[in-house]
Design a protein around this motif. Structure first.
Motif, PDB file in Angstrom:
ATOM      1  N   GLU A   1       2.415   0.051 -12.427  1.00  0.00           N
ATOM      2  CA  GLU A   1       1.155  -0.677 -12.571  1.00  0.00           C
ATOM      3  C   GLU A   1       1.191  -1.996 -11.825  1.00  0.00           C
ATOM      4  N   PHE A   2       2.367  -2.425 -11.395  1.00  0.00           N
ATOM      5  CA  PHE A   2       2.511  -3.667 -10.659  1.00  0.00           C
ATOM      6  C   PHE A   2       2.327  -3.369  -9.180  1.00  0.00           C
ATOM      7  N   ARG A   3       1.117  -3.568  -8.721  1.00  0.00           N
ATOM      8  CA  ARG A   3       0.743  -3.170  -7.362  1.00  0.00           C
ATOM      9  C   ARG A   3       0.564  -4.355  -6.420  1.00  0.00           C
ATOM     10  N   GLU A   4       0.798  -5.552  -6.893  1.00  0.00           N
ATOM     11  CA  GLU A   4       0.483  -6.717  -6.071  1.00  0.00           C
ATOM     12  C   GLU A   4       1.632  -7.717  -6.117  1.00  0.00           C
TER      13      GLU A   4
ATOM     14  N   LEU B   1      -7.662 -18.693   6.923  1.00  0.00           N
ATOM     15  CA  LEU B   1      -7.053 -17.697   6.049  1.00  0.00           C
ATOM     16  C   LEU B   1      -8.054 -16.615   5.654  1.00  0.00           C
ATOM     17  N   GLN B   2      -9.319 -16.988   5.478  1.00  0.00           N
ATOM     18  CA  GLN B   2     -10.336 -15.991   5.159  1.00  0.00           C
ATOM     19  C   GLN B   2     -10.528 -14.997   6.302  1.00  0.00           C
ATOM     20  N   SER B   3     -10.444 -15.492   7.542  1.00  0.00           N
ATOM     21  CA  SER B   3     -10.550 -14.581   8.681  1.00  0.00           C
ATOM     22  C   SER B   3      -9.364 -13.627   8.736  1.00  0.00           C
ATOM     23  N   LEU B   4      -8.169 -14.105   8.347  1.00  0.00           N
ATOM     24  CA  LEU B   4      -7.008 -13.216   8.286  1.00  0.00           C
ATOM     25  C   LEU B   4      -7.173 -12.179   7.186  1.00  0.00           C
TER      26      LEU B   4
ATOM     27  N   ARG C   1      -9.288  -9.389   8.308  1.00  0.00           N
ATOM     28  CA  ARG C   1      -8.555  -8.494   9.207  1.00  0.00           C
ATOM     29  C   ARG C   1      -7.438  -7.757   8.486  1.00  0.00           C
ATOM     30  N   SER C   2      -7.447  -7.834   7.137  1.00  0.00           N
ATOM     31  CA  SER C   2      -6.508  -7.105   6.272  1.00  0.00           C
ATOM     32  C   SER C   2      -5.057  -7.527   6.480  1.00  0.00           C
ATOM     33  N   VAL C   3      -4.850  -8.784   6.928  1.00  0.00           N
ATOM     34  CA  VAL C   3      -3.487  -9.302   6.983  1.00  0.00           C
ATOM     35  C   VAL C   3      -2.963  -9.548   5.567  1.00  0.00           C
ATOM     36  N   PHE C   4      -3.834 -10.096   4.695  1.00  0.00           N
ATOM     37  CA  PHE C   4      -3.550 -10.249   3.280  1.00  0.00           C
ATOM     38  C   PHE C   4      -4.616  -9.481   2.502  1.00  0.00           C
ATOM     39  N   SER C   5      -4.241  -8.994   1.327  1.00  0.00           N
ATOM     40  CA  SER C   5      -5.261  -8.387   0.476  1.00  0.00           C
ATOM     41  C   SER C   5      -6.143  -9.448  -0.156  1.00  0.00           C
ATOM     42  N   ASP C   6      -5.589 -10.627  -0.398  1.00  0.00           N
ATOM     43  CA  ASP C   6      -6.364 -11.747  -0.932  1.00  0.00           C
ATOM     44  C   ASP C   6      -5.576 -13.019  -0.701  1.00  0.00           C
TER      45      ASP C   6
ATOM     46  N   VAL D   1      -0.474  -9.623  -1.750  1.00  0.00           N
ATOM     47  CA  VAL D   1      -0.141  -8.518  -0.847  1.00  0.00           C
ATOM     48  C   VAL D   1      -0.022  -7.248  -1.672  1.00  0.00           C
ATOM     49  N   GLU D   2      -0.824  -6.250  -1.348  1.00  0.00           N
ATOM     50  CA  GLU D   2      -0.741  -4.971  -2.044  1.00  0.00           C
ATOM     51  C   GLU D   2       0.508  -4.226  -1.600  1.00  0.00           C
ATOM     52  N   ILE D   3       1.208  -3.657  -2.572  1.00  0.00           N
ATOM     53  CA  ILE D   3       2.417  -2.917  -2.269  1.00  0.00           C
ATOM     54  C   ILE D   3       2.273  -1.498  -2.794  1.00  0.00           C
ATOM     55  N   SER D   4       2.950  -0.570  -2.127  1.00  0.00           N
ATOM     56  CA  SER D   4       2.904   0.847  -2.488  1.00  0.00           C
ATOM     57  C   SER D   4       4.314   1.329  -2.780  1.00  0.00           C
ATOM     58  N   SER D   5       4.423   2.621  -3.079  1.00  0.00           N
ATOM     59  CA  SER D   5       5.747   3.189  -3.338  1.00  0.00           C
ATOM     60  C   SER D   5       6.653   3.066  -2.123  1.00  0.00           C
ATOM     61  N   ARG D   6       6.072   3.100  -0.928  1.00  0.00           N
ATOM     62  CA  ARG D   6       6.869   2.937   0.283  1.00  0.00           C
ATOM     63  C   ARG D   6       7.455   1.532   0.348  1.00  0.00           C
TER      64      ARG D   6
END
Length: 300
Positions: free
Chosen positions: A122-125, A143-146, A149-154, A179-184
């Motif tokens: 459940e810890f995805r961020e 930073l908002q422009s980054l 461009r999906s450099v950061f999720s927020d 930063v969103e993180i996945s199983s990878r």
């Protein structure tokens, strides 16, 4: 009389020593307790940003106040979550450096995280809190422009966001990056970040440079934020609380500053240039009036 006075002085010294030793023991106990918390527990916040919760209670960034704030955010419920078996093996700042030239630089950070179990987490961020030193700021619009461009999720900037103030009139600011993180990401365990930073106008210094030092960031592993639910708390594992100085290698930025010994020369040159400019404007005005009068005389 002298012996009685001597006894009272000795008694007073003994009492002062006892009080100081008691307070130091209490401070040491609180410090150890806080370290144990940061290595074993989690925090619960009701806002999307951790620093948003902090700045609703405080007006400026202070490291000790921020540490105490985190201690107060311990999750009251001790019910184990579905990720209670997830134990961070490593939360390490592998690489940290400043790149670029001039007053616009990039803070590069490489983070390695590994876990024992990571299935259906459940810890995805991953939340990185960069407490910037005085004299350096991050542009919220950049930073908002980054983020677009999906450099950061927020990402968001808190604290002193007035970009025009010089260093001696400004306060510290802090950048919170999600930063969103996945199983990878859990398997590879390495995340690289590049944070653009800018220098404020520095105070005068005899060396011609003003050195700022970057400490380690604060790292949290958080669950997803549930929107439109005000009372929904967000659980975050505290991976590490950054210190003021990095253990392995400190990161410095030598920002150019005015030399104090040159102030007299600069003032004299500025005054001379102002007088010369004023005199030139006066001469040009007089000459233009003479030319106009000559034209009017010829026409008449």
């Amino acid at each position: 009389m002298d012996s009685q006075r001597r006894r009272s002085v000795l008694a007073l010294i003994f009492i002062c020593c006892a009080i100081s030793s008691t307070s130091s023991n209490q401070a040491g106990t609180n410090y150890r307790d806080s370290d144990e918390f940061f290595n074993s527990d989690s925090i619960c916040i009701s806002d999307h940003y951790i620093m948003e919760s902090y700045f609703t209670r405080h007006t400026s960034l202070d490291d000790s106040e921020f540490r105490n704030f985190l201690l107060l955010q311990q999750c009251s419920d001790k019910v184990p979550t579905q990720d209670s078996n997830i134990v961070p093996l490593t939360s390490l700042i592998q690489h940290r450096n400043i790149t670029g030239e001039g007053s616009h630089r990039n803070l590069l950070t490489s983070i390695k995280i590994q876990f024992l179990h990571h299935s259906e987490s459940e810890f995805r961020e991953l939340v990185i809190v960069e407490r910037l030193p005085l004299g350096v700021f991050a542009d919220p619009f950049e930073l908002q422009s980054l983020q677009k461009r999906s450099v950061f999720s927020d990402v968001s900037v808190f604290g002193d966001t007035n970009l025009e103030l010089p260093s001696f009139r400004s306060n510290r600011s802090v950048v919170e990056i999600h930063v969103e993180i996945s199983s990878r990401d859990y398997e590879n365990g390495k995340i690289r970040l590049k944070l653009p930073l800018h220098a404020r106008y520095q105070p005068l210094d005899d060396s011609g440079y003003s050195r700022v030092e970057f400490g380690e960031p604060d790292l949290f592993l958080c669950s997803s934020h549930v929107q439109n639910q005000r009372h929904e708390q967000r659980r975050c594992l505290v991976l590490s609380i950054g210190r003021l100085k990095t253990e392995s290698r400190s990161v410095f930025w030598d920002i150019p500053a005015g030399i104090r010994g040159h102030t007299e020369y600069v003032s004299a040159l500025t005054f001379a240039a102002a007088v010369l400019s004023a005199f030139s404007i006066l001469v040009a005005s007089v000459l233009s009036l003479k030319v106009e009068s000559c034209k009017n005389a010829k026409q008449s």
